[in-house]
Design an enzyme around this catalytic site. Structure first.
Site, PDB file in Angstrom:
ATOM      1  N   SER A 120     -17.437  -0.712  15.297  1.00  0.00           N
ATOM      2  CA  SER A 120     -17.213   0.712  15.539  1.00  0.00           C
ATOM      3  C   SER A 120     -16.489   0.960  16.842  1.00  0.00           C
ATOM      4  CB  SER A 120     -18.565   1.430  15.654  1.00  0.00           C
ATOM      5  OG  SER A 120     -19.270   1.360  14.466  1.00  0.00           O
ATOM      6  N   HIS A 141     -12.056  -0.828   9.830  1.00  0.00           N
ATOM      7  CA  HIS A 141     -13.229  -0.012  10.168  1.00  0.00           C
ATOM      8  C   HIS A 141     -13.493   1.048   9.092  1.00  0.00           C
ATOM      9  CE1 HIS A 141     -15.155   3.166  12.974  1.00  0.00           C
ATOM     10  NE2 HIS A 141     -16.084   2.414  12.436  1.00  0.00           N
ATOM     11  N   GLU A 153     -10.033   2.924   9.209  1.00  0.00           N
ATOM     12  CA  GLU A 153      -9.142   2.714  10.351  1.00  0.00           C
ATOM     13  C   GLU A 153      -8.711   1.250  10.383  1.00  0.00           C
ATOM     14  OE1 GLU A 153     -10.375   5.765  13.898  1.00  0.00           O
ATOM     15  OE2 GLU A 153     -11.714   4.071  13.608  1.00  0.00           O
ATOM     16  N   ASN A 191     -14.500   7.392  16.316  1.00  0.00           N
ATOM     17  CA  ASN A 191     -15.685   7.357  17.183  1.00  0.00           C
ATOM     18  C   ASN A 191     -15.406   7.805  18.610  1.00  0.00           C
ATOM     19  OD1 ASN A 191     -17.435   6.621  15.164  1.00  0.00           O
ATOM     20  ND2 ASN A 191     -17.051   4.440  15.439  1.00  0.00           N
TER      21      ASN A 191
HETATM   22  C1  CAA Z   1     -20.244   5.147  13.241  1.00  0.00           C
HETATM   23  C2  CAA Z   1     -18.916   4.708  12.756  1.00  0.00           C
HETATM   24  O1  CAA Z   1     -18.452   3.625  13.170  1.00  0.00           O
HETATM   25  C3  CAA Z   1     -18.045   5.525  11.858  1.00  0.00           C
HETATM   26  C4  CAA Z   1     -18.721   6.425  10.900  1.00  0.00           C
HETATM   27  O2  CAA Z   1     -18.951   6.079   9.784  1.00  0.00           O
HETATM   28  S1  CAA Z   1     -19.162   7.901  11.495  1.00  0.00           S
HETATM   29  C5  CAA Z   1     -19.949   8.708  10.132  1.00  0.00           C
HETATM   30  C6  CAA Z   1     -18.928   9.285   9.197  1.00  0.00           C
HETATM   31  N1  CAA Z   1     -19.618   9.938   8.137  1.00  0.00           N
HETATM   32  C7  CAA Z   1     -19.889  11.241   8.159  1.00  0.00           C
HETATM   33  O3  CAA Z   1     -19.532  11.955   9.088  1.00  0.00           O
HETATM   34  C8  CAA Z   1     -20.668  11.741   6.994  1.00  0.00           C
HETATM   35  C9  CAA Z   1     -20.946  13.211   7.110  1.00  0.00           C
HETATM   36  N2  CAA Z   1     -21.621  13.651   5.905  1.00  0.00           N
HETATM   37  C10 CAA Z   1     -20.953  13.936   4.767  1.00  0.00           C
HETATM   38  O4  CAA Z   1     -19.734  13.898   4.718  1.00  0.00           O
HETATM   39  C11 CAA Z   1     -21.771  14.342   3.585  1.00  0.00           C
HETATM   40  O5  CAA Z   1     -23.031  14.776   4.010  1.00  0.00           O
HETATM   41  C12 CAA Z   1     -21.935  13.164   2.574  1.00  0.00           C
HETATM   42  C13 CAA Z   1     -20.559  12.806   2.013  1.00  0.00           C
HETATM   43  C14 CAA Z   1     -22.588  11.922   3.174  1.00  0.00           C
HETATM   44  C15 CAA Z   1     -22.863  13.610   1.484  1.00  0.00           C
HETATM   45  O6  CAA Z   1     -22.238  14.661   0.798  1.00  0.00           O
HETATM   46  P1  CAA Z   1     -22.965  15.997   0.351  1.00  0.00           P
HETATM   47  O7  CAA Z   1     -21.943  16.905  -0.150  1.00  0.00           O
HETATM   48  O8  CAA Z   1     -23.905  16.414   1.417  1.00  0.00           O
HETATM   49  O9  CAA Z   1     -23.703  15.702  -0.873  1.00  0.00           O
HETATM   50  P2  CAA Z   1     -25.072  15.025  -1.159  1.00  0.00           P
HETATM   51  O10 CAA Z   1     -25.588  15.840  -2.256  1.00  0.00           O
HETATM   52  O11 CAA Z   1     -25.938  14.784   0.027  1.00  0.00           O
HETATM   53  O12 CAA Z   1     -24.547  13.638  -1.629  1.00  0.00           O
HETATM   54  C16 CAA Z   1     -23.598  13.545  -2.645  1.00  0.00           C
HETATM   55  C17 CAA Z   1     -23.956  12.395  -3.459  1.00  0.00           C
HETATM   56  O13 CAA Z   1     -23.570  11.194  -2.793  1.00  0.00           O
HETATM   57  C18 CAA Z   1     -24.643  10.302  -2.829  1.00  0.00           C
HETATM   58  N3  CAA Z   1     -24.622   9.296  -1.814  1.00  0.00           N
HETATM   59  C19 CAA Z   1     -25.079   9.386  -0.558  1.00  0.00           C
HETATM   60  N4  CAA Z   1     -24.913   8.211   0.036  1.00  0.00           N
HETATM   61  C20 CAA Z   1     -24.335   7.377  -0.854  1.00  0.00           C
HETATM   62  C21 CAA Z   1     -23.922   6.039  -0.841  1.00  0.00           C
HETATM   63  N5  CAA Z   1     -24.095   5.261   0.231  1.00  0.00           N
HETATM   64  N6  CAA Z   1     -23.358   5.504  -1.926  1.00  0.00           N
HETATM   65  C22 CAA Z   1     -23.189   6.240  -3.039  1.00  0.00           C
HETATM   66  N7  CAA Z   1     -23.579   7.505  -3.129  1.00  0.00           N
HETATM   67  C23 CAA Z   1     -24.150   8.063  -2.040  1.00  0.00           C
HETATM   68  C24 CAA Z   1     -25.820  11.216  -2.687  1.00  0.00           C
HETATM   69  O14 CAA Z   1     -27.003  10.570  -3.020  1.00  0.00           O
HETATM   70  C25 CAA Z   1     -25.469  12.307  -3.638  1.00  0.00           C
HETATM   71  O15 CAA Z   1     -25.716  11.951  -4.979  1.00  0.00           O
HETATM   72  P3  CAA Z   1     -26.756  12.808  -5.858  1.00  0.00           P
HETATM   73  O16 CAA Z   1     -26.189  14.189  -5.881  1.00  0.00           O
HETATM   74  O17 CAA Z   1     -26.735  12.113  -7.167  1.00  0.00           O
HETATM   75  O18 CAA Z   1     -28.063  12.719  -5.138  1.00  0.00           O
HETATM   76  N1  NDP Z   2     -23.744   2.704  10.673  1.00  0.00           N
HETATM   77  C1  NDP Z   2     -22.550   3.264  10.620  1.00  0.00           C
HETATM   78  O1  NDP Z   2     -22.423   4.471  10.375  1.00  0.00           O
HETATM   79  C2  NDP Z   2     -21.335   2.435  10.834  1.00  0.00           C
HETATM   80  C3  NDP Z   2     -21.418   1.174  11.393  1.00  0.00           C
HETATM   81  N2  NDP Z   2     -20.290   0.448  11.605  1.00  0.00           N
HETATM   82  C4  NDP Z   2     -20.361  -0.892  12.191  1.00  0.00           C
HETATM   83  O2  NDP Z   2     -20.697  -1.801  11.160  1.00  0.00           O
HETATM   84  C5  NDP Z   2     -21.548  -2.836  11.683  1.00  0.00           C
HETATM   85  C6  NDP Z   2     -22.839  -2.852  10.912  1.00  0.00           C
HETATM   86  O3  NDP Z   2     -23.488  -1.596  11.000  1.00  0.00           O
HETATM   87  P1  NDP Z   2     -24.668  -1.208   9.988  1.00  0.00           P
HETATM   88  O4  NDP Z   2     -24.357  -1.723   8.637  1.00  0.00           O
HETATM   89  O5  NDP Z   2     -24.935   0.217  10.183  1.00  0.00           O
HETATM   90  O6  NDP Z   2     -25.872  -2.049  10.606  1.00  0.00           O
HETATM   91  P2  NDP Z   2     -27.234  -2.509   9.903  1.00  0.00           P
HETATM   92  O7  NDP Z   2     -28.205  -2.708  10.999  1.00  0.00           O
HETATM   93  O8  NDP Z   2     -27.547  -1.613   8.754  1.00  0.00           O
HETATM   94  O9  NDP Z   2     -26.818  -3.924   9.272  1.00  0.00           O
HETATM   95  C7  NDP Z   2     -26.477  -5.050   9.997  1.00  0.00           C
HETATM   96  C8  NDP Z   2     -26.837  -6.256   9.147  1.00  0.00           C
HETATM   97  O10 NDP Z   2     -26.311  -7.435   9.748  1.00  0.00           O
HETATM   98  C9  NDP Z   2     -27.349  -8.407   9.723  1.00  0.00           C
HETATM   99  N3  NDP Z   2     -27.101  -9.427  10.715  1.00  0.00           N
HETATM  100  C10 NDP Z   2     -27.475  -9.459  12.026  1.00  0.00           C
HETATM  101  N4  NDP Z   2     -27.043 -10.610  12.581  1.00  0.00           N
HETATM  102  C11 NDP Z   2     -26.388 -11.288  11.607  1.00  0.00           C
HETATM  103  C12 NDP Z   2     -25.760 -12.559  11.564  1.00  0.00           C
HETATM  104  N5  NDP Z   2     -25.709 -13.360  12.640  1.00  0.00           N
HETATM  105  N6  NDP Z   2     -25.195 -12.969  10.400  1.00  0.00           N
HETATM  106  C13 NDP Z   2     -25.245 -12.184   9.308  1.00  0.00           C
HETATM  107  N7  NDP Z   2     -25.860 -10.990   9.290  1.00  0.00           N
HETATM  108  C14 NDP Z   2     -26.417 -10.544  10.430  1.00  0.00           C
HETATM  109  C15 NDP Z   2     -28.613  -7.617   9.957  1.00  0.00           C
HETATM  110  O11 NDP Z   2     -29.745  -8.351   9.592  1.00  0.00           O
HETATM  111  P3  NDP Z   2     -31.142  -8.104  10.422  1.00  0.00           P
HETATM  112  O12 NDP Z   2     -31.455  -6.659  10.291  1.00  0.00           O
HETATM  113  O13 NDP Z   2     -32.091  -9.011   9.726  1.00  0.00           O
HETATM  114  O14 NDP Z   2     -30.829  -8.486  11.847  1.00  0.00           O
HETATM  115  C16 NDP Z   2     -28.353  -6.441   9.019  1.00  0.00           C
HETATM  116  O15 NDP Z   2     -28.682  -6.766   7.688  1.00  0.00           O
HETATM  117  C17 NDP Z   2     -21.690  -2.542  13.183  1.00  0.00           C
HETATM  118  O16 NDP Z   2     -20.697  -3.252  13.886  1.00  0.00           O
HETATM  119  C18 NDP Z   2     -21.440  -1.045  13.253  1.00  0.00           C
HETATM  120  O17 NDP Z   2     -20.999  -0.636  14.502  1.00  0.00           O
HETATM  121  C19 NDP Z   2     -19.042   0.902  11.243  1.00  0.00           C
HETATM  122  C20 NDP Z   2     -18.918   2.119  10.635  1.00  0.00           C
HETATM  123  C21 NDP Z   2     -20.044   3.013  10.442  1.00  0.00           C
END
Ligand code: CAA
Ligand code: NDP
Length: 292
Positions: A120, A141, A153, A191
Site C-alpha cells: 500500500s 496495487h 495502481e 493512499n
Molecule cells: C488500503 C489500500 O492500500 C487501498 C485500498 O484498498 S483503500 C480502500 C478502497 N475501498 C473503498 O474505499 C471501499 C469503499 N466502500 C465501497 O465502495 C462500498 O461500500 C463497497 C463497494 C465495498 C460495497 O458497496 P455497497 O454499495 O455498500 O454495497 P453492499 O450492499 O455493502 O455490497 C454490495 C455487495 O458486494 C458484496 N461484497 C462485499 N465485499 C465483497 C467481496 N470482497 N467480494 C465480493 N463481494 C463483496 C457485498 O456483500 C454485497 O453483496 P450482497 O448485496 O449480496 O450482500
Molecule cells: N487491507 C487493504 O485494504 C489493502 C491492503 N493492501 C496491502 O496488501 C497487503 C496485505 O494486506 P491484507 O490482505 O489486508 O492483510 P491480511 O492481514 O488480511 O493478510 C496478510 C496475509 O499474509 C500472511 N502472511 C504473513 N506473513 C507471510 C509470509 N511470510 N508468507 C506468506 N504469507 C504471509 C498472513 O498470515 P498470518 O495472519 O498468519 O500472519 C495473512 O494471511 C499489505 O501489504 C497491505 O498493505 C493493499 C490494498 C488494500
C-alpha cells in the site's frame, strides 16, 4: 511481451484471496500461498463464499464459479510457486517481512518470472533492490474489496523495464480492471490522499469533535462517501492504516502525516478492525457497535 498464464499469490488474507478470486475468474491458473494452513483454508472459504454470492446474484454463472474454483491450488511452501509467470506478494505491510519473502522467493522462482508487490505504501525501488531481478519487479496495487473495485495502481521502480510494465498492464486489463500509473513515492496516489483523510477522522475522534457515529454519518451523508472514514479504516485494517501513515511520515518527513496517537493505541490493543472483530466498531454482536 511475456504472457502471464500462471499466477502465484503470497498471503491468503483479504487482498490475497481477492486477487486469487478475480484472476481465477479471468481463467488464470492461481497458486495461493500462506505460511499458515488455517489461513489458506479460511482464504479459500472466503473465495468460495464470494463466488457463490456472485453466482446467486447472477453476476457470474454457476459454471464460471466452478471453473474459477478449479483454477486455484493451495501451497504452504514457496517451492509451490517455482513455475509461476508472475508472483504477487500480499503479506502484511511490514518491509522486513516482505524483504524476507522476496529473498526466499528468488531462490526458487524461475528467472524469467515477474515479481510484484501489492504494498500500500512501501517503496517499490527499495523492495526491488532486495531481489535478483529489479528490472522484472513492479508494484501492482489492488483496492479492497478486490472483486468490486475497478482500479489497480501500477508503480514502476527505478529499474522496472518496459516489458514488465506492459505485461503488468495487460494482466490488469485481463482481470477487467482499470490502470492508474503512479510514480514511486510513499503511498502512491490513492493512499497518499485517502489515508491522511482517515487519519484526520481519527484525530477528529481523538479531540472529541465528534463520536464514531457522528464522524461516519457526516462523511457518508455530507460528502457522499460510500463508507464513513472510521468504518473504512476498520475495513482496511488499523494495522495497515498505521503502517501506511508511518511510511508517509518517515518518507516525506512532514509532521502533517503524524499517525494519530489513538490509531496507535487501537493497534497496540490488537483492535485491528473487522479482521479481529474490534476496532472503531465492535463486530462481535449482530450489528456493529461504536467503541467510542
Ligand atoms: C488500503 C489500500 O492500500 C487501498 C485500498 O484498498 S483503500 C480502500 C478502497 N475501498 C473503498 O474505499 C471501499 C469503499 N466502500 C465501497 O465502495 C462500498 O461500500 C463497497 C463497494 C465495498 C460495497 O458497496 P455497497 O454499495 O455498500 O454495497 P453492499 O450492499 O455493502 O455490497 C454490495 C455487495 O458486494 C458484496 N461484497 C462485499 N465485499 C465483497 C467481496 N470482497 N467480494 C465480493 N463481494 C463483496 C457485498 O456483500 C454485497 O453483496 P450482497 O448485496 O449480496 O450482500
Ligand atoms: N487491507 C487493504 O485494504 C489493502 C491492503 N493492501 C496491502 O496488501 C497487503 C496485505 O494486506 P491484507 O490482505 O489486508 O492483510 P491480511 O492481514 O488480511 O493478510 C496478510 C496475509 O499474509 C500472511 N502472511 C504473513 N506473513 C507471510 C509470509 N511470510 N508468507 C506468506 N504469507 C504471509 C498472513 O498470515 P498470518 O495472519 O498468519 O500472519 C495473512 O494471511 C499489505 O501489504 C497491505 O498493505 C493493499 C490494498 C488494500
Amino acid at each position: 511481451m511475456a504472457q502471464i498464464n500462471k499466477l502465484g499469490v503470497i498471503g491468503a488474507g483479504q487482498m490475497g484471496n481477492g486477487i486469487a478470486h478475480v484472476a481465477a475468474l479471468a481463467g488464470l491458473d492461481v497458486v495461493l500461498n500462506d505460511v499458515s494452513a488455517d489461513r489458506l483454508k479460511s482464504g479459500m472459504a472466503t473465495i468460495n463464499g464470494n463466488l457463490t454470492r456472485q453466482a446467486a446474484k447472477k453476476i457470474i454463472s454457476d459454471e464460471a464459479r466452478g471453473q474459477a474454483l478449479g483454477h486455484i491450488t493451495l501451497t504452504d511452501s514457496l517451492d509451490g510457486l517455482a513455475d509461476c509467470d508472475l508472483v504477487i506478494e500480499t503479506a502484511i505491510e511490514k518491509e522486513d517481512v516482505k524483504r524476507k519473502i522476496f529473498h526466499d522467493l528468488c531462490a526458487v522462482l524461475k528467472p524469467e518470472a515477474v515479481i510484484a508487490s501489492n504494498t500500500s505504501s512501501i517503496s517499490i525501488t527499495r523492495l526491488a533492490a532486495c531481489t535478483d531481478r529489479p528490472e522484472r519487479f513492479i508494484g501492482i496495487h489492488f483496492m479492497n474489496p478486490v472483486p468490486l473495485m475497478e482500479l489497480v495502481e501500477l508503480i514502476r521502480g527505478i529499474a522496472t523495464d518496459d516489458t514488465t510494465f506492459e505485461s503488468a498492464k495487460e494482466f490488469v486489463r485481463r482481470l477487467g480492471k482499470q490502470v492508474a500509473v503512479s510514480e514511486d513515492f510513499p503511498a502512491f496516489i490513492v493512499n497518499r490522499i485517502l489515508l491522511p483523510m482517515i487519519n484526520e477522522a481519527i484525530y477528529t475522534l481523538y479531540e472529541g469533535v465528534g463520536n464514531v457515529e457522528a464522524i461516519d454519518a457526516a462523511m457518508k451523508l455530507g460528502a457522499h462517501h460510500p463508507m464513513g472514514p472510521l468504518e473504512l479504516a476498520d475495513f482496511i485494517g488499523l494495522d495497515i492504516c498505521l503502517s501506511i501513515m508511518q511510511v508517509l511520515h518517515e518518507g516525506l518527513a512532514d509532521s502533517k502525516y503524524r499517525p494519530c496517537p489513538l490509531l496507535v493505541k487501537y493497534v497496540e490493543a490488537g483492535w485491528l478492525g473487522r479482521k479481529t472483530q474490534r476496532g472503531f466498531y465492535d463486530y462481535r454482536g449482530p450489528k456493529p457497535v461504536p467503541t467510542r
